[in-house]
Enzyme design. Structure first.
Site, PDB file in Angstrom:
ATOM      1  N   ASP A  54      -3.278  -5.727   1.834  1.00  0.00           N
ATOM      2  CA  ASP A  54      -3.833  -4.831   2.850  1.00  0.00           C
ATOM      3  C   ASP A  54      -3.611  -5.588   4.154  1.00  0.00           C
ATOM      4  O   ASP A  54      -4.307  -6.563   4.444  1.00  0.00           O
ATOM      5  CB  ASP A  54      -5.328  -4.598   2.609  1.00  0.00           C
ATOM      6  N   HIS A  55      -2.607  -5.156   4.921  1.00  0.00           N
ATOM      7  CA  HIS A  55      -2.183  -6.004   6.038  1.00  0.00           C
ATOM      8  C   HIS A  55      -3.286  -6.168   7.087  1.00  0.00           C
ATOM      9  O   HIS A  55      -3.270  -7.111   7.867  1.00  0.00           O
ATOM     10  CB  HIS A  55      -0.882  -5.494   6.662  1.00  0.00           C
ATOM     11  N   GLU A  82      -5.735   5.884  16.927  1.00  0.00           N
ATOM     12  CA  GLU A  82      -4.300   5.781  17.234  1.00  0.00           C
ATOM     13  C   GLU A  82      -3.955   6.878  18.223  1.00  0.00           C
ATOM     14  O   GLU A  82      -4.396   8.022  18.042  1.00  0.00           O
ATOM     15  CB  GLU A  82      -3.471   6.010  15.975  1.00  0.00           C
ATOM     16  N   LYS A 121       0.850  -1.191   0.000  1.00  0.00           N
ATOM     17  CA  LYS A 121       0.000   0.000   0.000  1.00  0.00           C
ATOM     18  C   LYS A 121       0.885   1.240   0.000  1.00  0.00           C
ATOM     19  O   LYS A 121       2.006   1.145   0.498  1.00  0.00           O
ATOM     20  CB  LYS A 121      -0.940  -0.044   1.192  1.00  0.00           C
ATOM     21  N   HIS A 176      -8.168  -0.061   4.677  1.00  0.00           N
ATOM     22  CA  HIS A 176      -8.409  -0.916   5.845  1.00  0.00           C
ATOM     23  C   HIS A 176      -9.873  -0.907   6.325  1.00  0.00           C
ATOM     24  O   HIS A 176     -10.479  -1.956   6.517  1.00  0.00           O
ATOM     25  CB  HIS A 176      -7.541  -0.478   7.021  1.00  0.00           C
TER      26      HIS A 176
HETATM   27  P1  NDP Z   1      11.279   3.189   2.545  1.00  0.00           P
HETATM   28  O1  NDP Z   1      11.045   4.648   2.318  1.00  0.00           O
HETATM   29  O2  NDP Z   1      12.139   2.763   3.653  1.00  0.00           O
HETATM   30  O3  NDP Z   1      11.730   2.639   1.129  1.00  0.00           O
HETATM   31  C1  NDP Z   1      12.071   1.305   0.858  1.00  0.00           C
HETATM   32  C2  NDP Z   1      13.242   1.248  -0.052  1.00  0.00           C
HETATM   33  O4  NDP Z   1      12.946   1.743  -1.362  1.00  0.00           O
HETATM   34  C3  NDP Z   1      14.383   2.085   0.444  1.00  0.00           C
HETATM   35  O5  NDP Z   1      15.141   1.339   1.330  1.00  0.00           O
HETATM   36  C4  NDP Z   1      15.110   2.466  -0.820  1.00  0.00           C
HETATM   37  O6  NDP Z   1      16.178   1.570  -1.028  1.00  0.00           O
HETATM   38  C5  NDP Z   1      14.136   2.288  -1.935  1.00  0.00           C
HETATM   39  N1  NDP Z   1      13.872   3.622  -2.491  1.00  0.00           N
HETATM   40  C6  NDP Z   1      13.400   4.691  -1.838  1.00  0.00           C
HETATM   41  N2  NDP Z   1      13.284   5.744  -2.693  1.00  0.00           N
HETATM   42  C7  NDP Z   1      13.707   5.314  -3.896  1.00  0.00           C
HETATM   43  C8  NDP Z   1      13.825   5.909  -5.170  1.00  0.00           C
HETATM   44  N3  NDP Z   1      13.466   7.178  -5.389  1.00  0.00           N
HETATM   45  N4  NDP Z   1      14.286   5.169  -6.189  1.00  0.00           N
HETATM   46  C9  NDP Z   1      14.633   3.896  -5.996  1.00  0.00           C
HETATM   47  N5  NDP Z   1      14.551   3.269  -4.803  1.00  0.00           N
HETATM   48  C10 NDP Z   1      14.080   3.968  -3.761  1.00  0.00           C
HETATM   49  O7  NDP Z   1       9.856   2.542   2.655  1.00  0.00           O
HETATM   50  P2  NDP Z   1       9.308   1.455   3.676  1.00  0.00           P
HETATM   51  O8  NDP Z   1      10.226   0.306   3.780  1.00  0.00           O
HETATM   52  O9  NDP Z   1       8.872   2.142   4.895  1.00  0.00           O
HETATM   53  O10 NDP Z   1       7.968   1.037   2.903  1.00  0.00           O
HETATM   54  C11 NDP Z   1       7.993   0.351   1.677  1.00  0.00           C
HETATM   55  C12 NDP Z   1       6.618   0.355   1.065  1.00  0.00           C
HETATM   56  O11 NDP Z   1       5.720  -0.239   1.976  1.00  0.00           O
HETATM   57  C13 NDP Z   1       6.062   1.756   0.786  1.00  0.00           C
HETATM   58  O12 NDP Z   1       5.300   1.715  -0.380  1.00  0.00           O
HETATM   59  C14 NDP Z   1       5.167   2.025   1.972  1.00  0.00           C
HETATM   60  O13 NDP Z   1       4.110   2.882   1.632  1.00  0.00           O
HETATM   61  C15 NDP Z   1       4.658   0.628   2.299  1.00  0.00           C
HETATM   62  N6  NDP Z   1       4.298   0.446   3.692  1.00  0.00           N
HETATM   63  C16 NDP Z   1       5.231   0.624   4.684  1.00  0.00           C
HETATM   64  C17 NDP Z   1       4.883   0.430   6.000  1.00  0.00           C
HETATM   65  C18 NDP Z   1       5.888   0.558   7.103  1.00  0.00           C
HETATM   66  O14 NDP Z   1       5.519   0.280   8.240  1.00  0.00           O
HETATM   67  N7  NDP Z   1       7.109   0.962   6.829  1.00  0.00           N
HETATM   68  C19 NDP Z   1       3.501   0.046   6.378  1.00  0.00           C
HETATM   69  C20 NDP Z   1       2.626  -0.136   5.267  1.00  0.00           C
HETATM   70  C21 NDP Z   1       3.023   0.064   3.984  1.00  0.00           C
HETATM   71  P3  NDP Z   1      17.512   2.049  -1.765  1.00  0.00           P
HETATM   72  O15 NDP Z   1      17.686   3.510  -1.524  1.00  0.00           O
HETATM   73  O16 NDP Z   1      18.569   1.220  -1.116  1.00  0.00           O
HETATM   74  O17 NDP Z   1      17.276   1.715  -3.195  1.00  0.00           O
END
Ligand code: NDP
Length: 509
Positions: free
Chosen positions: A183-184, A222, A154, A246
């Protein structure tokens, strides 16, 4: 849990927060529960530079903080970590995907993965189409040898148009049955229990309709603010973040007709019928039946909390909602005229998600409490988190002379099922995808139907400068006007506390 066929999980965005806190801990719990096949590997892919060793070290830390089996014996942990691999590529460049293919080919030879791959896109949404396209370019989405599935995190779209476009693009590179839109919430044990409570018991279903139910409340509260997610949240807001996905999913499980069978096809079909029956908001509804709010600064029990506009990476003039309450109708035979009140917000007094079914009052008030007040109507409360369980509020005779009545609780708490292991939402959903079961994932039609329902609200808020945004002090239950949504003089929202059996306006923050 069922054992699966040999396969690999390829996580894009493996250097990110979700992989560290949720995905790898969930896969480790699957390993500990003996749910992973003999031939299994996780390949993390992202731009950040990690060696396999560094990636494993970071994941070990994530597991030791967030997995259920965080205290697992070292030999188990080492064995699991030896199946983790990492590949650094620029995910935005098509020519680099040949390395993904080469790496998978090599792992396949080494670990006998059956060429079965799940691609988990845990990246910013702007990359969902890009990564799919480049995987397709390498022939990695074709299912000639093994299965190929893709999990999309999501948010799935930012509005109706972008969700339709994303579906269209994904369907160029994958077939619908290869796409798992996560959708967790649907992976939570207690959300699944909504369906079991309704359809495994003879006593609820006959009452589960407009003849016996006065209204339904769905709350996701929350106590936290936006914390360090201000940059993301300010472009999203509570409607997109919680309701479109959700809470409408939860509403569909409360409202759906009994499926003919417990299969993905039947259940998704019944849920889609609910989404398609949501009554579209008229202009008047948008003004009167949808309330948005934003938290303001306040001191709660001696602690000072910032207002939303003072949070990090939030526009100081932001009109993004951190609270939404709405009255919704489902125009079908079962629910005609029954309001569903849905609310969600940040910086509310406690952390709680629950469904409250309010039954019609008895036709005559024969008994009264001693103080002359009225006995609250029967309520069935299905608590999704925390203190998961079910509570029925009912009137009972106070022992002694006369017929004084008092409301009492009949409650069941999940924690009483001590022997049963409760898998995390991600553990359950990843395992389902490994088994090719998409029942708990969203179909393209469901995603589009829910966006279609919320789009008029987004348009109204964006285009009408007079659309109100109410402030509410941190630590309260949202704007006062939200109380006016609920029909009936004696009816109010339930003000839940941490413990299922307690309620009241004043709760712990
Ligand atoms: P992050 O912002 O930590 O991004 C994940 C990874 O994507 C980064 O480690 C980065 O790796 C890569 N990234 C970020 N920006 C770019 C870019 N512009 N181009 C290429 N690679 C990029 O996100 P999260 O791990 O928090 O979340 C991942 C997904 O899950 C998102 O879509 C978020 O909406 C969804 N999500 C997250 C939740 C959470 O609790 N964190 C909960 C629910 C959904 P690198 O720079 O090494 O390439």
């Amino acid at each position: 849990m069922k054992k699966t066929t040999n396969q690999a999980l390829v996580i894009f965005g493996a250097s990110g927060d979700l992989t560290y806190r949720k995905l790898i801990p969930a896969v480790f719990d699957l390993y500990m529960n003996d749910s992973l096949p003999e031939g299994y590997a996780v390949l993390g892919v992202a731009r950040s530079l990690f060696t396999d060793h560094q990636f494993r070290k970071k994941m070990r830390e994530g597991i030791s903080l967030f997995a259920h089996y965080k205290d697992a014996p070292a030999d188990k942990m080492d064995d699991f970590l030896s199946r983790l691999f990492y590949l650094s590529i620029d995910t935005g460049k098509g020519e680099e995907y040949v390395h993904v293919k080469e790496k998978l080919d090599a792992l396949n030879k080494k670990l006998d993965l059956g060429q079965n791959y799940i691609f988990y896109l845990s990246t910013p949404p702007s990359l969902y189409c890009t990564i799919s396209k480049y995987l397709y370019g390498q022939g990695l989405t074709l299912q000639q040898r093994g299965f190929r599935r893709i999990i999309i995190e999501k948010p799935f779209g930012h509005d109706l148009a972008s969700a339709i476009e994303l579906n269209k693009q994904l369907l160029i590179f994958f077939q619908e049955d290869q796409i798992y839109r996560i959708d967790h919430y649907l992976g939570k044990e207690t959300v699944q229990n909504l369906m079991v409570t309704r359809f495994a018991n003879g006593i609820y279903e006959p009452l589960w309709n407009r003849n016996y139910i006065q209204h339904v409340e769905i709350t996701a509260a929350e106590s936290m603010g936006v914390e360090d997610r201000g940059g993301y949240y300010d472009h999203s807001g509570a409607l997109r973040d919680m309701i479109q996905n959700h809470l409408l999913q939860v509403a569909s499980l409360v409202a759906m007709e009994p499926p003919n069978k417990i299969t993905a096809e039947e259940i998704r079909y019944e849920k889609l019928k609910v989404f398609r029956s949501l009554r579209p908001f008229s202009k008047e509804d948008l003004r009167e039946n949808v309330i948005r709010g934003q938290y303001t600064d306040a001191t709660v029990r001696g602690k000072q909390y910032n207002g939303y506009r003072d949070e990090k990476n939030v526009d100081p003039a932001s009109r993004t909602e951190t609270y939404v309450a709405m009255k919704v109708y489902i125009d079908n035979w079962r629910w005609q005229g029954v309001p569903f009140y849905i609310r969600t917000g940040k910086r509310l007094p406690t952390n709680v998600t629950e469904v409250v079914i309010h039954f019609n009052p008895s036709p005559m008030k024969l008994f009264k409490p001693a103080d002359g007040s009225t006995i609250p109507d029967n309520q069935l409360i299905i608590r999704i988190q925390p203190d998961e369980g079910i509570l029925l509020k009912t009137g009972m005779k106070v022992p002694g002379n006369g017929y004084e009545v008092k409301p009492v609780n009949m409650d069941f708490h999940y924690s009483e099922l001590n022997d049963d292991y409760i898998p995390s939402a991600y553990e359950r959903l990843i395992l389902d995808c490994m088994n090719g079961d998409n029942m708990l994932y969203m179909s393209n039609e469901a995603v589009e139907a829910t966006w279609k329902f919320v789009q008029p609200i987004l348009d109204y808020w964006e285009n009408d400068k007079d659309a109100p945004l109410h402030g509410y002090p941190s630590g309260t239950w949202g704007p006062d006007v939200a109380d006016n949504l609920i029909e009936g003089e004696e009816n109010t929202w339930r003000y839940p506390c941490k413990n299922l059996a307690e309620d009241g306006v004043y709760c712990e923050l």
